[in-house]
Design a protein around this motif. Structure first.
Motif, short mmCIF file in Angstrom:
data_model
loop_
_atom_site.label_atom_id
_atom_site.label_comp_id
_atom_site.label_asym_id
_atom_site.label_seq_id
_atom_site.Cartn_x
_atom_site.Cartn_y
_atom_site.Cartn_z
N ASN A 1 0.85 -1.19 0.00
CA ASN A 1 0.00 0.00 0.00
C ASN A 1 0.89 1.24 0.00
OD1 ASN A 1 -1.74 -2.09 0.54
ND2 ASN A 1 -2.23 -1.44 2.62
N CYS A 2 0.63 2.17 -0.88
CA CYS A 2 1.39 3.42 -0.97
C CYS A 2 2.87 3.14 -0.71
CB CYS A 2 0.94 4.46 0.05
SG CYS A 2 -0.80 4.69 0.13
N PHE A 3 3.48 2.34 -1.56
CA PHE A 3 4.78 1.76 -1.23
C PHE A 3 5.81 2.75 -0.71
CE2 PHE A 3 9.01 0.13 -2.90
CZ PHE A 3 9.26 -0.63 -1.77
N TYR A 4 6.09 3.81 -1.47
CA TYR A 4 7.17 4.72 -1.06
C TYR A 4 6.87 5.36 0.30
CZ TYR A 4 8.94 4.45 -5.91
OH TYR A 4 9.43 4.04 -7.12
N ALA A 5 5.64 5.80 0.47
CA ALA A 5 5.28 6.45 1.73
C ALA A 5 5.36 5.45 2.88
CB ALA A 5 3.89 7.06 1.63
N SER A 6 4.95 4.21 2.62
CA SER A 6 4.98 3.19 3.67
C SER A 6 6.41 2.85 4.06
CB SER A 6 4.26 1.92 3.22
OG SER A 6 2.90 2.19 3.00
#
Lengths: 426, 143
Positions: free
Chosen positions: A13-18
């Motif tokens: 989920n929302c890879f970079y932000a996660s």
């Protein structure tokens, strides 16, 4: 009863932000965006940032004046961190199935088997393990085909009732049809936006409409690609799992581009980088290659203007030399059509053999190997980071794509000793 | 550049490959008698990391864990996959920060203990109120 294998689609989920949040808990619950190369525009938005109404791809210069007022946190793309987190996720997923296809930096398909209850349990177990071990949240969609698995995953992400895991066949038919009826046909994997008008003219608006279309008619009016999507929606697997891409006797460096490459100059950069990566990897394993294949391709979702150039270059001698490998990769350039939108490119080195098994005749000895160019490049890269040195267009003078502006970069927590996460002992 | 080249990236085999190459120079005439006994150098990765997917290295900032032999500037090896138990040295999330403490789970309650009398302990209503980021397994202490 023999059960057909199913396909699990797992993505972060929302890879970079996660990935950023995993190391900086203060970002939890706050609107976070991650900016594209050169701090251009928002490419990842946390749910809180989406709630602020920030559209995907919004340029940073438009957001910056209001960031403070919103409490918005913008970060540069920390590729070192994302690459490592991705590798950890993929390694962990690989323990759940021998049949793993890494589709992109943050998503993978896995072949899975079992009863519906077992499949659900498997999906939940994968989700929990990635969260616990690596520290990022994923959702899982499981279905008979890749297309349906992707759809199930999207559903799991958007409907909290699933708890992040959706097994398509376990959902009652009327609910599935309800979802497919609500979603526009553009939402499905593999249907290009520009085709929607033509589909709409034929009375196909929703995913459900498309799933009920006649596959043969779709093939005749559109393409085999679109027919496959229809069949996949009907539950017939048509898009095979990609084979494992590392064999014993070959190494492949390839990726899909976020933005298609349309010029030979752009392609030259990419091939240079792969040439050097291949050299480093070969040297690390004390291997030399005898043959290099370079290839590029347009998106298989774009049946017009297709182009799949490839070239096979027998190397003058077994080598891991970056200069020779890069030069060989450039043999693809004359085949690149300017203006065509290439969605991926790569190189493959084959016919690998251990270094120095038989000394080449002096006549064929490679002048660069003698001077240890490859080892030097590697040492500098290890010490000063990727992109600190390189050959020709793969090096720092390679242009804006490879010399990024990253003013809001978080620490490279997992790849640099001097940037480790700090834990407070106070 | 974040290029992923397949799931089990060949990295996994690196240490294996490197140990297969003998460090003992191979003499042309007489084979070294040590050759047959060499089965690989000791490998710190193998020794310190149980699971590469869940293991991270963090750096300590502060003196509150001196009593546990953990000093300012030391590196800790943290495994996220371990179940924290009474007595574990844990990295916990406190006020949005990663914080290192000794976890105490007793009938009297849950506590995050400092290992330095100058720092207070923190009482926690229940284990479920705590976000444990990982369990420290080793300290790389500068001597």
């Amino acid at each position: 009863m023999r059960r057909m294998p199913q396909i699990a689609h797992v993505d972060v989920n929302c890879f970079y932000a996660s990935a950023e949040r995993a190391f900086d808990p203060s970002l939890e619950g706050r609107p976070v965006i991650v900016l594209s190369n050169n701090d251009g525009c928002a490419v990842t938005r946390s749910p809180e940032a989406k709630a602020l109404g920030i559209p995907m791809g919004e340029p940073w210069f438009k957001l910056a004046p209001r960031a403070k007022e919103w409490g918005l946190i913008a970060l540069s793309s920390n590729y070192e961190l994302y690459g490592d987190i991705s590798a950890r996720v993929m390694e962990l997923l690989g323990r759940y199935s021998a049949w793993l296809e890494v589709y992109s930096i943050d998503e993978a398909f896995l072949g899975v088997k079992g009863t519906p209850a077992e499949l659900l349990a498997l999906g939940r177990s994968m989700k929990a393990a990635v969260r616990r071990n690596v520290g990022v949240p994923v959702c899982v969609g499981i279905a008979a085909t890749k297309t349906l698995a992707k759809l199930a995953n999207k559903w799991a992400k958007n409907n909290p009732a699933f708890g992040g895991v959706c097994h398509w066949d376990s959902v009652p038919l009327p609910e599935r049809e309800g979802l497919m009826g609500r979603l526009s046909v553009v939402e499905i994997w593999g249907v290009a936006t520009r085709l929607t008008r033509r589909l709409n003219v034929m009375g196909i608006f929703s995913i459900l409409d498309l799933s009920r279309a006649d596959p043969v008619m779709i093939r005749d009016r559109f393409s085999v690609v679109m027919m496959r999507t229809v069949l996949e929606l009907q539950g017939t697997p048509c898009i095979p799992m990609e084979e494992e891409r590392i064999g014993r006797d070959q190494l492949i460096f390839s990726r899909s581009f976020a933005v298609p490459i349309t010029t030979a100059a752009g392609m030259r950069q990419v091939l240079s980088v792969y040439g050097q990566q291949a050299s480093a990897r070969l040297a690390k394993h004390d291997l030399q290659a005898k043959v290099l294949t370079a290839f590029a391709g347009t998106s298989h979702f774009n049946p017009k203007d297709t182009s799949y150039p490839s070239v096979c270059v027998p190397l003058p001698m077994p080598t891991a030399d970056p200069v020779i490998l890069t030069k060989a990769a450039h043999a693809l350039l004359p085949l690149i059509n300017e203006g065509i939108r290439y969605a991926r490119a790569g190189i493959m080195v084959t016919d690998l053999r251990p270094t120095g098994n038989q000394a080449p005749l002096a006549l064929f000895e490679n002048p660069h190997e003698e001077r240890r160019v490859g080892t030097l490049l590697e040492d500098v890269t290890r010490r000063y980071g990727r992109g600190s040195i390189g050959l020709g267009y793969g090096g720092i003078r390679g242009g804006p794509d490879w010399t990024m502006k990253r003013d809001m970069l978080s620490p490279r927590y997992t790849t640099h000793w001097d940037e480790l996460p700090l834990v407070k002992a106070a | 550049m974040g290029v992923i080249v397949g799931p089990r990236v060949i990295e996994a085999g690196v240490s294996l490959l490197s140990v297969l190459v003998s460090p003992v120079p191979v003499a042309a005439g007489f084979p070294s008698p040590a050759q047959d006994y060499f089965d690989g150098r000791i490998d710190l990765n193998e020794h310190l990391i149980k699971d590469i997917t869940s293991t991270y290295v963090v750096r300590v900032s502060g003196e509150s864990m001196e009593g546990a032999g953990i000093s300012d500037g030391d590196e800790l090896i943290v495994n996220r996959a371990l179940e924290p138990v009474d007595g574990s040295v844990v990295v916990a999330v406190l006020d949005g920060e990663l914080t290192i403490k000794r976890l105490r789970i007793t009938p009297a309650g849950v506590m995050l203990q400092a290992e330095n009398p100058a720092y207070p302990d923190i009482r926690v209503p229940a284990l479920s109120d705590l976000v444990i980021w990982g369990v420290a397994t080793r300290c790389l202490h500068y001597v």
